[in-house]
Design a protein around this motif. Structure first.
Motif, short mmCIF file in Angstrom:
data_model
loop_
_atom_site.label_atom_id
_atom_site.label_comp_id
_atom_site.label_asym_id
_atom_site.label_seq_id
_atom_site.Cartn_x
_atom_site.Cartn_y
_atom_site.Cartn_z
N ARG A 187 -6.12 -10.92 -9.62
CA ARG A 187 -5.77 -11.48 -8.16
C ARG A 187 -3.72 -11.55 -8.53
NH1 ARG A 187 -8.68 -15.50 -7.93
NH2 ARG A 187 -10.35 -13.97 -8.26
N ALA A 188 -3.93 -12.38 -9.77
CA ALA A 188 -2.32 -12.91 -9.86
C ALA A 188 -1.43 -11.40 -9.83
CB ALA A 188 -2.41 -13.45 -10.71
N ILE A 189 -2.33 -10.06 -10.76
CA ILE A 189 -1.22 -8.94 -10.71
C ILE A 189 -1.48 -8.49 -9.50
CG2 ILE A 189 -1.26 -6.43 -11.87
CD1 ILE A 189 -3.26 -8.05 -14.33
N GLU A 190 -2.66 -8.24 -8.58
CA GLU A 190 -2.55 -7.50 -7.37
C GLU A 190 -1.45 -8.24 -6.63
OE1 GLU A 190 -5.48 -4.57 -5.04
OE2 GLU A 190 -6.02 -6.71 -4.92
N SER A 191 -1.65 -9.97 -5.91
CA SER A 191 -1.03 -10.19 -5.62
C SER A 191 0.52 -9.83 -5.82
CB SER A 191 -1.33 -12.17 -5.35
OG SER A 191 -1.20 -12.20 -6.78
N TYR A 192 0.96 -9.96 -6.86
CA TYR A 192 2.27 -9.25 -7.16
C TYR A 192 2.86 -8.38 -6.82
CZ TYR A 192 6.92 -9.36 -9.90
OH TYR A 192 7.77 -9.38 -10.51
N ALA A 193 1.81 -7.38 -7.03
CA ALA A 193 2.66 -5.93 -7.06
C ALA A 193 2.22 -5.28 -5.53
CB ALA A 193 1.10 -4.51 -7.28
N LYS A 194 1.32 -6.24 -4.95
CA LYS A 194 1.57 -5.70 -3.61
C LYS A 194 2.90 -6.83 -2.34
CE LYS A 194 -3.00 -6.07 -2.02
NZ LYS A 194 -4.41 -7.06 -1.37
N ARG A 195 3.60 -7.42 -2.97
CA ARG A 195 5.18 -7.16 -3.08
C ARG A 195 5.66 -6.10 -2.20
NH1 ARG A 195 6.81 -12.85 -5.84
NH2 ARG A 195 8.75 -11.61 -5.45
N PHE A 196 5.71 -5.67 -3.41
CA PHE A 196 6.38 -3.86 -3.17
C PHE A 196 5.88 -3.14 -2.79
CE2 PHE A 196 6.91 -7.15 -6.19
CZ PHE A 196 8.49 -8.03 -6.12
N GLU A 197 4.99 -3.06 -2.23
CA GLU A 197 3.91 -2.43 -1.70
C GLU A 197 4.17 -0.55 -2.83
OE1 GLU A 197 6.20 -0.75 1.50
OE2 GLU A 197 5.30 -1.41 2.45
N TYR A 198 3.27 -1.48 -4.04
CA TYR A 198 2.83 -0.93 -5.12
C TYR A 198 1.31 -0.45 -5.27
CZ TYR A 198 7.53 -1.93 -7.30
OH TYR A 198 9.00 -1.36 -7.49
N GLY A 199 0.85 0.98 -5.77
CA GLY A 199 -0.25 0.81 -6.05
C GLY A 199 -0.41 -0.08 -7.09
N VAL A 200 -1.67 -0.43 -7.24
CA VAL A 200 -3.13 -0.57 -8.34
C VAL A 200 -3.50 0.03 -8.68
CG1 VAL A 200 -3.42 -3.37 -10.44
CG2 VAL A 200 -1.93 -3.11 -8.26
N VAL A 201 -3.43 0.51 -10.03
CA VAL A 201 -4.57 1.45 -10.55
C VAL A 201 -5.82 0.60 -10.79
CG1 VAL A 201 -5.73 2.80 -12.52
CG2 VAL A 201 -3.22 3.55 -11.76
N ARG A 202 -6.61 0.98 -10.00
CA ARG A 202 -8.36 0.03 -10.74
C ARG A 202 -9.12 0.85 -11.61
NH1 ARG A 202 -10.52 -2.24 -5.29
NH2 ARG A 202 -8.42 -3.47 -4.20
N ASP A 203 -9.65 2.08 -12.51
CA ASP A 203 -10.18 2.38 -12.44
C ASP A 203 -10.10 2.48 -14.39
OD1 ASP A 203 -12.09 3.48 -10.56
OD2 ASP A 203 -10.56 4.70 -9.91
N PHE A 204 -8.78 2.02 -14.67
CA PHE A 204 -8.36 1.94 -15.89
C PHE A 204 -7.82 0.61 -16.08
CE2 PHE A 204 -8.20 6.34 -14.84
CZ PHE A 204 -8.83 7.18 -15.68
N THR A 205 -8.96 -0.11 -17.53
CA THR A 205 -8.62 -1.48 -17.05
C THR A 205 -8.59 -1.97 -18.56
OG1 THR A 205 -10.68 -1.99 -18.16
CG2 THR A 205 -10.41 -1.63 -15.77
N GLY A 206 -7.82 -3.66 -18.78
CA GLY A 206 -8.17 -4.28 -20.42
C GLY A 206 -9.65 -4.38 -20.84
N HIS A 207 -9.14 -4.35 -21.63
CA HIS A 207 -10.77 -4.91 -22.33
C HIS A 207 -10.73 -5.22 -23.27
CE1 HIS A 207 -8.77 -2.20 -25.59
NE2 HIS A 207 -8.35 -1.59 -24.20
#
Length: 289
Positions: A187-207
């Motif tokens: 949530r913290a990452i996507e809310s920041y990335a959306k400010r710049f209209e970047y895509g956030v890759v969903r299918d490859f994650t931290g682990h």
């Protein structure tokens, strides 16, 4: 030079895997098609965390050694050799080598390659960007990190993408606290990335990482609530590794090699990753050079 007429990457020639001295311990999956199912915990003792920190520092230092060599004219295979030699010289094993059939000691993801780029005879050019992903295995544990570097001079919007992807990782780390669910990180990452209209890759994650290269714990980089509701607890170890795209789309395609992931629109993408341990007050980054 493996690029098409539009300058987009195409598969290159892959050299044979590099050797590792017999005295260096191998992860259990080397020589097997798949790793054993991890049945341990993502929460570690203080002594185990110290060992993960050692592996993490080796990985981080290896990345910096590779990054220092990034320049127009060098091949990704040559960069792989630098990373391989650094990890081995530290008495560690490069975790990607032999993992599910991966043939190289690093991942080198250039321009539109989201992740898992296989080092080959691709020649870096002025204006490229490259993500170097290295994991080191020593004393029975892994430490995992990656950094995106520029090659020569890059366009301002590309430089901004890199800086903001690094900042998105920082914001994800700041969201970590015992008692929260792992979905707060995304949530913290996507809310920041959306400010710049970047895509956030969903299918490859931290682990989760440590005794296992990938433990089964998933750390999403987008707002996934109420999914991925694992509780963050003290002494838990995992990676955060956001991948942001300049084109604004999270869509991707995979090459026939089964590893190389590229943005569907072939826009540039950047990634940064740290291995961290949860503390009483937040998180400690373990992958510091």
């Amino acid at each position: 030079m493996p690029r098409d007429i539009n300058g987009h990457l195409i598969p290159g020639r892959i050299s044979p895997p590099r050797s590792v001295p017999q005295g260096i311990a191998r992860p259990e999956y080397v020589g097997r098609k798949t790793p054993k199912t991890f049945t341990g915990s993502d929460v570690y003792s203080a002594s185990s965390i110290d060992l993960i920190r050692e592996s993490s520092v080796i990985a981080a230092q290896a990345i910096q050694a590779v990054g220092a060599a990034v320049r127009p004219g060098i091949t990704t295979d040559e960069l792989d050799g630098i990373g391989h030699d650094f990890v081995v010289a530290a008495g560690a094993y490069p975790s990607t080598l032999g993992y599910r059939g991966f043939q190289k000691s690093t991942c080198t993801s250039v321009n539109e390659v989201v992740c898992h780029g296989i080092p080959d005879d691709t020649v870096l050019q002025d204006g490229d960007i490259i993500n170097i992903d290295i994991t080191a295995y020593k004393n029975g544990v892994h430490g995992d990190s990656n950094v995106t570097f520029v090659v020569g001079e890059v366009a301002p919007e590309v430089a901004d993408l890199i800086d903001r992807t690094r900042e998105s990782l920082n914001r994800g780390i700041k969201a970590v606290a015992p008692g929260r669910e792992v979905n707060v990180i995304g949530r913290a990452i996507e809310s920041y990335a959306k400010r710049f209209e970047y895509g956030v890759v969903r299918d490859f994650t931290g682990h989760g990482v440590g005794e296992a290269f990938h433990s089964g714990l998933i750390i999403p980089h987008y707002d996934s609530a109420p999914r991925f509701d694992d509780e963050i607890v003290e002494n838990m170890v995992f990676t955060i590794e956001p991948m942001l795209t300049l084109g604004g789309s999270p869509e991707w395609e995979m090459w026939a090699d089964g590893w190389t992931v590229v943005t569907k629109d072939r826009s540039y993408t950047a990634q940064f990753e740290h291995t961290l341990v949860v503390t009483a007050r937040g998180a400690e980054v373990l992958t510091l050079p």
